[in-house]
Design a protein around this motif. Structure first.
Motif, PDB file in Angstrom:
ATOM      1  N   VAL A  34      -8.792  -8.541  10.292  1.00  0.00           N
ATOM      2  CA  VAL A  34      -8.364  -7.896   9.046  1.00  0.00           C
ATOM      3  C   VAL A  34      -6.845  -7.858   8.970  1.00  0.00           C
ATOM      4  N   GLN A  35      -6.220  -7.450  10.060  1.00  0.00           N
ATOM      5  CA  GLN A  35      -4.766  -7.350  10.099  1.00  0.00           C
ATOM      6  C   GLN A  35      -4.119  -8.714   9.871  1.00  0.00           C
ATOM      7  N   ALA A  36      -4.684  -9.746  10.487  1.00  0.00           N
ATOM      8  CA  ALA A  36      -4.149 -11.094  10.307  1.00  0.00           C
ATOM      9  C   ALA A  36      -4.305 -11.558   8.862  1.00  0.00           C
ATOM     10  N   CYS A  37      -5.437 -11.243   8.248  1.00  0.00           N
ATOM     11  CA  CYS A  37      -5.652 -11.643   6.854  1.00  0.00           C
ATOM     12  C   CYS A  37      -4.656 -10.957   5.925  1.00  0.00           C
ATOM     13  N   LEU A  38      -4.294  -9.722   6.229  1.00  0.00           N
ATOM     14  CA  LEU A  38      -3.327  -8.998   5.407  1.00  0.00           C
ATOM     15  C   LEU A  38      -1.922  -9.575   5.565  1.00  0.00           C
ATOM     16  N   GLN A  39      -1.594  -9.990   6.765  1.00  0.00           N
ATOM     17  CA  GLN A  39      -0.207 -10.350   7.071  1.00  0.00           C
ATOM     18  C   GLN A  39       0.051 -11.848   7.089  1.00  0.00           C
ATOM     19  N   GLU A  40      -0.915 -12.618   7.585  1.00  0.00           N
ATOM     20  CA  GLU A  40      -0.678 -14.046   7.804  1.00  0.00           C
ATOM     21  C   GLU A  40      -1.630 -14.945   7.041  1.00  0.00           C
ATOM     22  N   GLY A  41      -2.742 -14.426   6.582  1.00  0.00           N
ATOM     23  CA  GLY A  41      -3.781 -15.247   5.997  1.00  0.00           C
ATOM     24  C   GLY A  41      -4.844 -15.585   7.020  1.00  0.00           C
ATOM     25  N   TYR A  98     -25.632 -21.152  -6.445  1.00  0.00           N
ATOM     26  CA  TYR A  98     -25.638 -20.334  -5.236  1.00  0.00           C
ATOM     27  C   TYR A  98     -24.258 -19.745  -4.954  1.00  0.00           C
ATOM     28  N   TYR A  99     -24.276 -18.502  -4.543  1.00  0.00           N
ATOM     29  CA  TYR A  99     -23.095 -17.856  -3.967  1.00  0.00           C
ATOM     30  C   TYR A  99     -23.603 -16.720  -3.096  1.00  0.00           C
ATOM     31  N   VAL A 100     -22.748 -16.206  -2.247  1.00  0.00           N
ATOM     32  CA  VAL A 100     -23.063 -14.994  -1.512  1.00  0.00           C
ATOM     33  C   VAL A 100     -21.784 -14.210  -1.292  1.00  0.00           C
ATOM     34  N   LEU A 101     -21.887 -12.904  -1.407  1.00  0.00           N
ATOM     35  CA  LEU A 101     -20.836 -11.988  -0.985  1.00  0.00           C
ATOM     36  C   LEU A 101     -21.432 -11.138   0.122  1.00  0.00           C
ATOM     37  N   GLN A 102     -20.895 -11.285   1.302  1.00  0.00           N
ATOM     38  CA  GLN A 102     -21.393 -10.598   2.487  1.00  0.00           C
ATOM     39  C   GLN A 102     -20.397  -9.502   2.865  1.00  0.00           C
ATOM     40  N   PHE A 103     -20.893  -8.298   3.097  1.00  0.00           N
ATOM     41  CA  PHE A 103     -20.045  -7.153   3.399  1.00  0.00           C
ATOM     42  C   PHE A 103     -20.162  -6.838   4.893  1.00  0.00           C
ATOM     43  N   VAL A 104     -19.010  -6.739   5.557  1.00  0.00           N
ATOM     44  CA  VAL A 104     -18.970  -6.539   7.007  1.00  0.00           C
ATOM     45  C   VAL A 104     -18.099  -5.327   7.303  1.00  0.00           C
ATOM     46  N   ASP A 105     -18.621  -4.385   8.098  1.00  0.00           N
ATOM     47  CA  ASP A 105     -17.847  -3.177   8.384  1.00  0.00           C
ATOM     48  C   ASP A 105     -16.893  -3.403   9.554  1.00  0.00           C
ATOM     49  N   ALA A 106     -16.157  -2.361   9.915  1.00  0.00           N
ATOM     50  CA  ALA A 106     -15.131  -2.496  10.946  1.00  0.00           C
ATOM     51  C   ALA A 106     -15.719  -2.835  12.310  1.00  0.00           C
ATOM     52  N   TRP A 107     -16.980  -2.561  12.523  1.00  0.00           N
ATOM     53  CA  TRP A 107     -17.628  -2.851  13.810  1.00  0.00           C
ATOM     54  C   TRP A 107     -18.302  -4.215  13.826  1.00  0.00           C
ATOM     55  N   ALA A 152     -13.449  -2.514   5.348  1.00  0.00           N
ATOM     56  CA  ALA A 152     -14.538  -3.482   5.421  1.00  0.00           C
ATOM     57  C   ALA A 152     -14.045  -4.813   4.861  1.00  0.00           C
ATOM     58  N   SER A 153     -14.801  -5.858   5.121  1.00  0.00           N
ATOM     59  CA  SER A 153     -14.469  -7.193   4.624  1.00  0.00           C
ATOM     60  C   SER A 153     -15.553  -7.661   3.668  1.00  0.00           C
ATOM     61  N   VAL A 154     -15.148  -8.402   2.634  1.00  0.00           N
ATOM     62  CA  VAL A 154     -16.084  -9.093   1.747  1.00  0.00           C
ATOM     63  C   VAL A 154     -15.881 -10.584   1.978  1.00  0.00           C
ATOM     64  N   VAL A 155     -16.918 -11.237   2.480  1.00  0.00           N
ATOM     65  CA  VAL A 155     -16.859 -12.661   2.806  1.00  0.00           C
ATOM     66  C   VAL A 155     -17.655 -13.408   1.750  1.00  0.00           C
ATOM     67  N   GLY A 156     -16.971 -14.204   0.936  1.00  0.00           N
ATOM     68  CA  GLY A 156     -17.621 -14.910  -0.161  1.00  0.00           C
ATOM     69  C   GLY A 156     -17.716 -16.396   0.097  1.00  0.00           C
ATOM     70  N   ARG A 157     -18.804 -16.996  -0.375  1.00  0.00           N
ATOM     71  CA  ARG A 157     -18.997 -18.445  -0.295  1.00  0.00           C
ATOM     72  C   ARG A 157     -19.603 -18.900  -1.606  1.00  0.00           C
ATOM     73  N   LEU A 158     -18.934 -19.847  -2.292  1.00  0.00           N
ATOM     74  CA  LEU A 158     -19.378 -20.356  -3.583  1.00  0.00           C
ATOM     75  C   LEU A 158     -19.761 -21.815  -3.434  1.00  0.00           C
ATOM     76  N   ALA A 159     -20.999 -22.165  -3.809  1.00  0.00           N
ATOM     77  CA  ALA A 159     -21.425 -23.555  -3.714  1.00  0.00           C
ATOM     78  C   ALA A 159     -20.599 -24.411  -4.662  1.00  0.00           C
ATOM     79  N   CYS A 160     -20.165 -25.575  -4.168  1.00  0.00           N
ATOM     80  CA  CYS A 160     -19.300 -26.456  -4.949  1.00  0.00           C
ATOM     81  C   CYS A 160     -19.768 -27.893  -4.787  1.00  0.00           C
ATOM     82  N   ASP A 161     -19.922 -28.591  -5.901  1.00  0.00           N
ATOM     83  CA  ASP A 161     -20.421 -29.964  -5.885  1.00  0.00           C
ATOM     84  C   ASP A 161     -19.309 -31.003  -5.912  1.00  0.00           C
TER      85      ASP A 161
END
Length: 461
Positions: A34-41, A98-107, A152-161
């Motif tokens: 999470v920290q890396a995503c906030l600061q570095e990507g 198709y898509y999914v948004l997956q929610f992941v907590d701090a643990w 928490a994190s939201v991890v999204g995946r969008l189907a692309c043709d």
């Protein structure tokens, strides 16, 4: 034997520290990410502040230096902070795609899913609320997602043709939004650890601070209380700034022992007998460690929960080490192999076929991608074709409905083989099949992906 200030002998402190690593490494890994995503990507995704999405520019290509990145999905990622109150998530209508948004907590627990399996593909607005929230849900909200931790994190995946599908994807990215609804400002970063802690104790300091701010499920707290002799439950000044030499030695040994335990379990899962030569390996139950917070889109039936809570800590640690954002098997299964039907390593200097008598039973999508080995990266090919599957136009099926895919570094001369061709790297490679929304036959093992065969090994090939 000498005892420390805790009253425990050094070997007992070491053993306890090893348990603390297995238990707490998912929290440290997740929040470090999470920290890396906030600061570095993260990977190809640019950094983004809390409560904002970062989007990939498109599916993975050979210039994407992220191991096993998908060539037919576009990533979206957001880090949520709910310390100031709820966040509203707007999900656009994907018109059946198709898509999914997956929610992941701090643990590291996947605690909710949005997408066709769980909630459909229509437009919706969801409130994501912090632990203990008891406010009023505004009008127009489709549903509420209870987050077990305030980050928490939201991890999204969008189907692309492919590239021609990117205008649709960009429109969806614009509409996928988060709005802070709280009456207080949310954090701009994670709780700070104490400066001056020696690097070899940094793990324990991060675990101490973040365990305090992001408490586990109530059922875990008695187990967590065992770590009092390590200083992990102390508040205020860190016990690791000026620790006694003996404690440093015991914690360092425990850290090494805990890491070894996780690595050995990961290795066991990776090398366990998979069946005959060339059999594909899957690990559909690596996310079954979530026992307590099963929200929208999750399944709580016994086959998706590890019955032994302490055993679940080791599985959770392995999942955090291998892929912290892996979904549950009922959302996606990833199958991989490195050998052909004769047991020989796959190598692009040879040609292969994969004959599917039946298409993989999925309610969503299936696709096959070839990566170089051991790096796990896509390798450029003249066709710019990096995945084939049930959305690939022009695949040619036999009269009996079977599909034979041709895996080769060079385009086959035969037109049918060329239509069904997956380019592979010229050297060692590893194919990965993504099975999104897998059917029950995939999950219970009654459907098995056939081994990849050397070209010409099958009569009539």
């Amino acid at each position: 034997m000498r005892q420390g200030r805790s009253g425990l002998e050094p070997d007992a402190i070491t053993a306890l520290a090893a348990d603390a690593y297995v238990y707490g490494s998912p929290l440290v890994r997740q929040l470090s990410a999470v920290q890396a995503c906030l600061q570095e990507g993260c990977g190809t995704l640019a950094p983004a502040p809390f409560n904002d999405f970062a989007h990939a520019d498109g599916p993975a290509t050979p210039s994407t230096h992220v191991p096993f990145a998908p060539a037919d999905l576009v990533d979206a990622l957001a880090q949520l902070d709910l310390s100031g109150g709820p966040v509203r998530l707007h999900v656009p209508d994907t018109d059946g795609a198709y898509y999914v948004l997956q929610f992941v907590d701090a643990w590291g627990n996947a605690f909710a899913y949005l997408g066709p399996r769980a909630t459909g593909t229509g437009e919706g607005d969801w409130m994501i609320v912090p632990p203990g929230w008891a406010g009023t849900v505004p009008d127009g909200v489709t549903g509420v997602i209870d987050a077990p931790t305030s980050v928490a994190s939201v991890v999204g995946r969008l189907a692309c043709d492919g590239p021609e599908d990117m205008p649709r994807i960009r429109a969806l990215q614009q509409e996928l939004t988060l709005t802070h609804l709280g009456d207080r400002a949310h954090r701009t970063g994670l709780p700070a650890t104490e400066p001056g802690v020696p690097g070899e104790l940094r793990f324990f300091e991060e675990l101490r601070v973040w365990m305090g701010d992001f408490p586990p499920a109530p059922a875990d707290r008695a187990y967590q209380d065992r770590f009092q002799p390590l200083g992990l439950l102390e508040e205020g000044l860190s016990p690791y700034v000026s620790p006694r030499p003996g404690l440093v030695r015991e914690l360092r040994r425990g850290l090494a022992l805990g890491r070894l335990r996780v690595e050995e379990e990961a290795r066991r899962l990776a090398t366990a007998p998979a069946g005959p030569p060339g059999a594909w390996r899957t690990v559909p139950h690596l996310r079954d460690h979530n026992l307590d917070h099963l929200g929208v889109g999750t399944l709580g039936s016994p086959e998706w929960r590890i019955p032994d809570r302490e055993a679940s800590y080791l599985v959770r640690a392995v999942a955090a080490r291998r892929d912290r954002w892996l979904p549950h098997g009922y959302e996606a299964v990833y199958a991989h192999t490195s050998r052909d039907a004769l047991g020989h390593p796959l190598d692009g200097s040879r040609r292969y076929v994969l004959r599917l008598d039946q298409p993989p039973p999925v309610r969503g999508l299936w696709s096959l991608t070839a990566y170089d080995s051991p790096g796990g990266h896509l390798v450029a090919n003249a066709e710019e074709r990096y995945a084939v599957g049930n959305r690939t136009p022009g695949l040619v099926h036999a009269a009996d409905g079977s599909l034979t895919l041709h895996l080769a570094a060079e385009r086959p001369a035969d037109p049918v083989a060329a239509a069904n061709w997956l380019p592979v790297p010229p050297g060692a490679f590893r194919p990965l099949m993504r099975l999104l929304l897998p059917g029950q036959a995939v999950l219970d093992g009654s459907y098995a992906i056939p081994p990849i065969e050397p070209y010409g090994n099958r009569p009539g090939a």
